[in-house]
Design a protein around this motif. Structure first.
Motif, PDB file in Angstrom:
ATOM      1  N   ASP A  99       0.850  -1.205   0.000  1.00  0.00           N
ATOM      2  CA  ASP A  99       0.000   0.000   0.000  1.00  0.00           C
ATOM      3  C   ASP A  99       0.875   1.241   0.000  1.00  0.00           C
ATOM      4  OD1 ASP A  99      -2.415  -1.533   0.326  1.00  0.00           O
ATOM      5  OD2 ASP A  99      -1.818  -1.830   2.430  1.00  0.00           O
ATOM      6  N   LEU A 100       2.029   1.118   0.670  1.00  0.00           N
ATOM      7  CA  LEU A 100       2.936   2.258   0.817  1.00  0.00           C
ATOM      8  C   LEU A 100       4.362   1.825   0.532  1.00  0.00           C
ATOM      9  CD1 LEU A 100       1.740   3.425   4.343  1.00  0.00           C
ATOM     10  CD2 LEU A 100       1.142   4.527   2.180  1.00  0.00           C
ATOM     11  N   HIS A 150      -0.077   5.382   9.255  1.00  0.00           N
ATOM     12  CA  HIS A 150      -0.865   4.465   8.408  1.00  0.00           C
ATOM     13  C   HIS A 150      -0.928   3.074   9.019  1.00  0.00           C
ATOM     14  CE1 HIS A 150      -0.689   7.407   5.076  1.00  0.00           C
ATOM     15  NE2 HIS A 150       0.564   7.588   5.435  1.00  0.00           N
ATOM     16  N   LYS A 155      -1.516  -0.873   7.107  1.00  0.00           N
ATOM     17  CA  LYS A 155      -1.186  -0.914   5.678  1.00  0.00           C
ATOM     18  C   LYS A 155       0.036  -1.804   5.436  1.00  0.00           C
ATOM     19  CE  LYS A 155      -3.957   2.513   4.333  1.00  0.00           C
ATOM     20  NZ  LYS A 155      -5.109   2.329   3.469  1.00  0.00           N
TER      21      LYS A 155
END
Ligand SMILES: *Cc1c(COP(=O)(O)O)cnc(C)c1O
Length: 371
Positions: A207-208, A332, A335
């Protein structure tokens, strides 16, 4: 002639890896117009890093091991120099000029790869806070046969650089950061390399992606790669240079310039497809007072980098990368996060001491300094 012996030996170590970059397989027209020679050992591994995950209190943290991108000198400059040095060769240059900070990995990479390929390399170096990492960088640069000129502050560095450019009119110039659109194509290709690894089940789709950003070339190219892949992944730039050098506007411009370069050479279908906007975020909370500045967080993180990742921990790049990763994890939760490792795990041993450097550099070796 120790340096020449090293220069002759190195090319053998430079030619492992694939015969063609990943991006050329994706866009075959590139191979006819984009200069390239093999320096990187790819694909670099992706790994699940349980020690870091435990340290950060998460289930998972993944790591892309570009620190292993070359046995000579890994890190995120290698994929760029495959294009830059090929371009210098095609243009018939015999000397390369560059400019950067005392501990700049771009300068170190220019000297190591440039010398290994038989170029003369001159670098003008501007001051930055002195650390043991900066000292080691200077010794590695000089040991490889780089000609070092002390620039001092930004203004004097600019003047001395202009003078060198006037002296060596036929020299190939590598600007600070070395992240022009052609060089950046290396990291657009790296995004496709990661996609192959995800497709093979080596890690889930992140996601990141978190990495330290200096000139922003790596972040820009990876975000362009994510756009081309159609992934919803956000690239987080932990800024490590001054704000004027790395911000939303400069990154946006780099993404566009790199996309145009790709479109021009790969065929306009690349841009005719409706691409989503680039997804990146800039974390301005990592750099402190700027490039190479020892923040308390980076000083604390640097030894943890060595302990948890087994790669060199220092405050300019890898320490701040870990600080940025920790901040991204807090911001976050839940994630899938990939840390893109940008600092080389492999460094040549310096073969000379400080006394062999030009006298202007001697004072950088006096007294105790941070990590
Ligand atoms: C050069 C470098 C960066 C910054 O890369 P940019 O593409 O200039 O943003 C980050 N980490 C390391 C270790 C580097 O050498």
């Amino acid at each position: 002639m120790k340096n020449d012996a090293a220069a002759r030996k190195a090319p053998g170590a430079l030619v492992e890896g694939p015969r063609e970059p990943r991006l050329f397989a994706e866009y075959p027209a590139l191979s006819r117009v984009v200069p390239w020679l093999p320096l990187a050992v790819t694909p670099t591994p992706v790994e699940r890093c349980t020690a870091i995950a435990r340290y950060l209190g998460r289930d998972d943290v993944w790591m892309k091991r570009d620190d292993l991108a070359s046995p000579l000198f890994g890190g995120n400059k290698v994929r760029r120099f495959e294009h830059i040095l090929a371009d210098a060769k095609e243009r018939g240059a015999r000397e390369i000029l560059t400019v950067g900070g005392l501990a700049s990995t771009q300068v170190t990479a220019t000297i190591l790869f440039g010398r290994a390929l038989g170029f003369d390399v001159t670098s003008v170096l501007f001051d930055q806070p002195i650390t043991s990492f900066a000292r080691r960088s200077l010794l590695v640069q000089a040991s490889a046969g780089g000609r070092l000129i002390h620039g001092g502050g930004y203004a004097r560095t600019a003047i001395l650089t202009a003078r060198e450019i006037a002296r060596a009119r036929k020299a190939y110039f590598v600007p600070p950061g070395a992240s022009g659109p052609m060089a950046n194509l290396g990291y657009v290709g790296a995004a496709f390399e990661l996609a192959d690894q995800v497709a093979r089940g080596e890690m889930p789709r992140p996601d990141l992606i978190v990495l330290p950003a200096g000139s922003g070339g790596t972040v820009a190219a990876l975000s362009l790669g994510m756009m081309l892949l159609g992934w919803p992944t956000t690239v987080i730039a932990a800024r490590i240079t001054e704000r004027f050098a790395c911000n939303r506007v400069t990154l946006r411009l780099l993404v566009e310039a790199t996309a145009q370069k790709l479109a021009r050479h790969a065929g306009s279908r690349v841009l005719r497809r409706n691409l989503p906007p680039p997804r990146f975020e800039v974390d301005h909370g990592v750099a402190g007072r700027g490039y190479g500045h020892p923040t308390p967080e980076a000083l604390e993180a640097a030894p943890e980098v060595t302990r948890l990742l087994g790669v060199p921990g220092e405050i300019t790049y890898s320490g701040k990368a870990l600080v940025g990763l920790r901040r991204a994890c807090v911001a976050h939760p839940g994630k899938t996060i990939l840390l893109w490792n940008t600092l080389s795990a492999t460094w040549p041993e310096p073969s000379i001491g400080p006394e062999a450097l030009p006298p202007a550099f001697h004072r950088f070796f006096e007294g105790d300094v941070p990590i």
